[in-house]
Design a protein around this motif. Sequence first.
Motif, short mmCIF file in Angstrom:
data_model
loop_
_atom_site.label_atom_id
_atom_site.label_comp_id
_atom_site.label_asym_id
_atom_site.label_seq_id
_atom_site.Cartn_x
_atom_site.Cartn_y
_atom_site.Cartn_z
N LEU B 242 37.28 -18.06 36.12
CA LEU B 242 37.93 -16.95 36.84
C LEU B 242 36.91 -16.06 37.55
N LEU B 243 35.68 -16.02 37.03
CA LEU B 243 34.63 -15.22 37.68
C LEU B 243 34.29 -15.77 39.05
N ASN B 244 34.81 -16.95 39.36
CA ASN B 244 34.55 -17.53 40.68
C ASN B 244 35.61 -17.15 41.71
N LEU B 245 36.45 -16.15 41.43
CA LEU B 245 37.41 -15.70 42.44
C LEU B 245 36.69 -15.46 43.77
N GLY B 246 37.23 -16.06 44.82
CA GLY B 246 36.65 -15.85 46.15
C GLY B 246 35.45 -16.72 46.45
N HIS B 247 34.94 -17.42 45.45
CA HIS B 247 33.69 -18.15 45.63
C HIS B 247 33.88 -19.52 46.28
N THR B 248 35.05 -20.12 46.13
CA THR B 248 35.25 -21.43 46.75
C THR B 248 35.29 -21.26 48.27
N PHE B 249 36.08 -20.30 48.76
CA PHE B 249 36.06 -19.97 50.19
C PHE B 249 34.68 -19.42 50.58
N GLY B 250 34.15 -18.54 49.74
CA GLY B 250 32.89 -17.85 50.05
C GLY B 250 31.71 -18.81 50.18
N HIS B 251 31.59 -19.73 49.23
CA HIS B 251 30.49 -20.70 49.31
C HIS B 251 30.60 -21.55 50.58
N ALA B 252 31.83 -21.88 50.96
CA ALA B 252 32.01 -22.67 52.19
C ALA B 252 31.49 -21.90 53.40
N ILE B 253 31.78 -20.61 53.43
CA ILE B 253 31.29 -19.77 54.54
C ILE B 253 29.76 -19.72 54.53
N GLU B 254 29.18 -19.48 53.36
CA GLU B 254 27.72 -19.40 53.28
C GLU B 254 27.05 -20.71 53.69
N SER B 255 27.58 -21.83 53.20
CA SER B 255 26.98 -23.13 53.52
C SER B 255 27.12 -23.43 55.01
N GLU B 256 28.32 -23.19 55.55
CA GLU B 256 28.59 -23.54 56.95
C GLU B 256 27.79 -22.66 57.91
N GLN B 257 27.64 -21.39 57.57
CA GLN B 257 26.95 -20.47 58.48
C GLN B 257 25.42 -20.54 58.32
N GLY B 258 24.97 -21.24 57.30
CA GLY B 258 23.52 -21.31 57.03
C GLY B 258 23.16 -20.23 56.03
N TYR B 259 22.47 -20.65 54.94
CA TYR B 259 22.14 -19.70 53.88
C TYR B 259 21.34 -18.53 54.46
N GLY B 260 21.77 -17.32 54.14
CA GLY B 260 21.06 -16.15 54.60
C GLY B 260 21.77 -15.46 55.76
N ALA B 261 22.63 -16.19 56.48
CA ALA B 261 23.34 -15.60 57.61
C ALA B 261 24.35 -14.57 57.11
N TRP B 262 25.09 -14.94 56.08
CA TRP B 262 25.99 -14.00 55.41
C TRP B 262 25.40 -13.66 54.05
N LEU B 263 25.52 -12.41 53.62
CA LEU B 263 25.19 -12.09 52.24
C LEU B 263 26.25 -12.70 51.34
N HIS B 264 25.82 -13.11 50.14
CA HIS B 264 26.75 -13.75 49.21
C HIS B 264 27.99 -12.88 48.96
N GLY B 265 27.77 -11.61 48.71
CA GLY B 265 28.89 -10.71 48.42
C GLY B 265 29.84 -10.57 49.61
N GLU B 266 29.29 -10.59 50.81
CA GLU B 266 30.14 -10.50 52.00
C GLU B 266 31.07 -11.71 52.07
N ALA B 267 30.51 -12.89 51.81
CA ALA B 267 31.32 -14.11 51.84
C ALA B 267 32.36 -14.10 50.73
N VAL B 268 31.98 -13.57 49.56
CA VAL B 268 32.92 -13.49 48.45
C VAL B 268 34.07 -12.52 48.78
N ALA B 269 33.75 -11.42 49.47
CA ALA B 269 34.79 -10.46 49.87
C ALA B 269 35.86 -11.14 50.71
N VAL B 270 35.42 -11.86 51.74
CA VAL B 270 36.38 -12.59 52.58
C VAL B 270 37.11 -13.65 51.74
N GLY B 271 36.36 -14.31 50.86
CA GLY B 271 36.95 -15.34 50.00
C GLY B 271 38.05 -14.79 49.11
#
Lengths: 359, 359
Positions: B242-271
């Motif tokens: 459950l601690l991974n709420l938002g992380h499945t969408f979020g990790h996809a954003i981080e990986s697709e945009q290139g690591y470092g382009a989005w902050l992890h927390g920003e991607a998790v927020a959208v996720g």
Amino acid sequence: MKQLKVQLGDRSYPIYIGQNLFVDSELLTRHINANKVMIVTNTVVAPLYLEQVKKSIESSGKQVDVTILPDGEQYKTLETLNVIFDGLLQHQHGRDTCIVALGGGVIGDMAGFAASCYQRGVDFIQLPTTLLAQVDSSVGGKTAVNHPLGKNMIGAFHQPKAVYIDINCLNTLAKNQFAAGMAEVIKYGIIWDRDFFDWLGENKSQVTELSSQSLTYLIARCCEIKAEVVSCDEKEHGVRALLNLGHTFGHAIESEQGYGAWLHGEAVAVGMIMAAKTSLKMGLIASDEQDLITQLITLYDLPTKHPNDMQLPEFLRHMAIDKKVIAGQLRFVLPTSIGAAELVANVTQETLKQVIVSD
Amino acid sequence: MKQLKVQLGDRSYPIYIGQNLFVDSELLTRHINANKVMIVTNTVVAPLYLEQVKKSIESSGKQVDVTILPDGEQYKTLETLNVIFDGLLQHQHGRDTCIVALGGGVIGDMAGFAASCYQRGVDFIQLPTTLLAQVDSSVGGKTAVNHPLGKNMIGAFHQPKAVYIDINCLNTLAKNQFAAGMAEVIKYGIIWDRDFFDWLGENKSQVTELSSQSLTYLIARCCEIKAEVVSCDEKEHGVRALLNLGHTFGHAIESEQGYGAWLHGEAVAVGMIMAAKTSLKMGLIASDEQDLITQLITLYDLPTKHPNDMQLPEFLRHMAIDKKVIAGQLRFVLPTSIGAAELVANVTQETLKQVIVSD
């Protein structure tokens, strides 16, 4: 077929020893829950055994992917490890995958370490194809890769789900590889079992002629000893360290000469002779027992002398980062008789120097 | 100073939360048995906190070495990990060393993973300097590096010996980094604690003005929840997912945009917003509760929309190797109300498509 068990609570697992195991589909998949399997092997082993193992696993309906690595200790690196991760991710293996290590000690160490850290830990099984891997590295869950500054410096304790030892593999093993494996076999006799040590001396021809009865006994006895030691001390806080007899000197030789220049077992053979000499200098072992160690190692066509270009400074440089160092103090496994050994901390540089010069 | 404990049997450890912890030599070395310590930090954190931490540990008589890594998620790789091993070996650190992670989530993940596999496992302690690391990644023992094909794909569960959260660090934290940390804070409210969720809405100004009382409460509450979840399910077989709420969408954003382009927390927020929308489409959450989630994320100046160039195929490509995939089936953490979430397996591609288009 013989079956042993490594007792480690909910991480206990079986070791199967016999002939034609790789074509036994039911046996080979008995401990694989995964729908996807990744076989990790190398360019030497793949032409010999990959097809039969792949077919045996596929016939149970599982998807089988393959990663083929280059052969040799010099490839036991983080870079090569990444090739395994590439394969797992390209074929979309999940946390419920199973990695199958098909090869010698290098393949087992790398596939096992990859299994320990892919998605923070997945299942793996061991199919060791060299004598050294069958009697030593495939059992006990030590996995690792090398660093330019030290052997096996990066790794994990990660137990396999099962180990399948097919003694038929030894028919295709090069003579020097067989001899290298015998170094680890002799090690068990020195540290643990005088009767086994004597048996090795008396049965040299049956062993080197690959009598299946002798090999099954020999491999099973080594695995029994290793399973007993690992069950007592999985993470090497005590007795397990004895399995490193000859390895402190041996690792120094391997690192100094460049990974792959010496076979691991060859370096361990010389290391065991040096350890016995150290023990003799310190008055911990009788002279005739020390002689017996050298004799048995010689009998099995193993090297007995370290490289000429290595003197005390070269050994010390590598030994300083041995994993048995505690609080800056190096500790050596030294035989105290045939069948017994101890971890000794107070070995002086003067003693080491005498051993190296006399070797 | 507040003190919590993560209950994990013989791997239990304390979390200290307060001000000026890094200059308290006794406290900082209380859980370090080693004579040698390796501080791992980065080029941004080093000028701010390295000297005080180093001095505090050195004053206890220990040898302190330092590895300074480049800053950013794009360096969370096996290659950078090797820089830590280089330092440890060059300075001859033994199995009895202790690694000190001084930095944000990237440093904690890498130093922790290095500790898990250096010589098959050494001690480490966490000194998290970002809000995200303080409330999430420094607690619970998840360590990892990224692979080009997937985030956190290579790692280990390896618990620290202690966690020191010095809230003074937040005074030097960039605004976007603070906001990114708040995404994980909000996550705890959504999955676990409605009262805490409401408190975050009511206390926005105290929090963003860095009131030490509010920050101490906020961080302690997050750590309490995380400690409770991790104690129940260390290796994520159940509730920890459950601690991974938002992380499945979020990790996809981080990986697709290139690591470092989005902050992890920003991607998790959208996720998290996308997860809430998925839940709404599937009739698992009420519309007004879903609105509250979006509102709180917006209130803390976090992004709410995924990148325009990502459609269903881009998300699916990365999600296929999510660590929650079992037997090829993707599983999503979906909120079912404020304060509760579930792991849901039957999310259809049609639902995902609608969520992505509507986002």
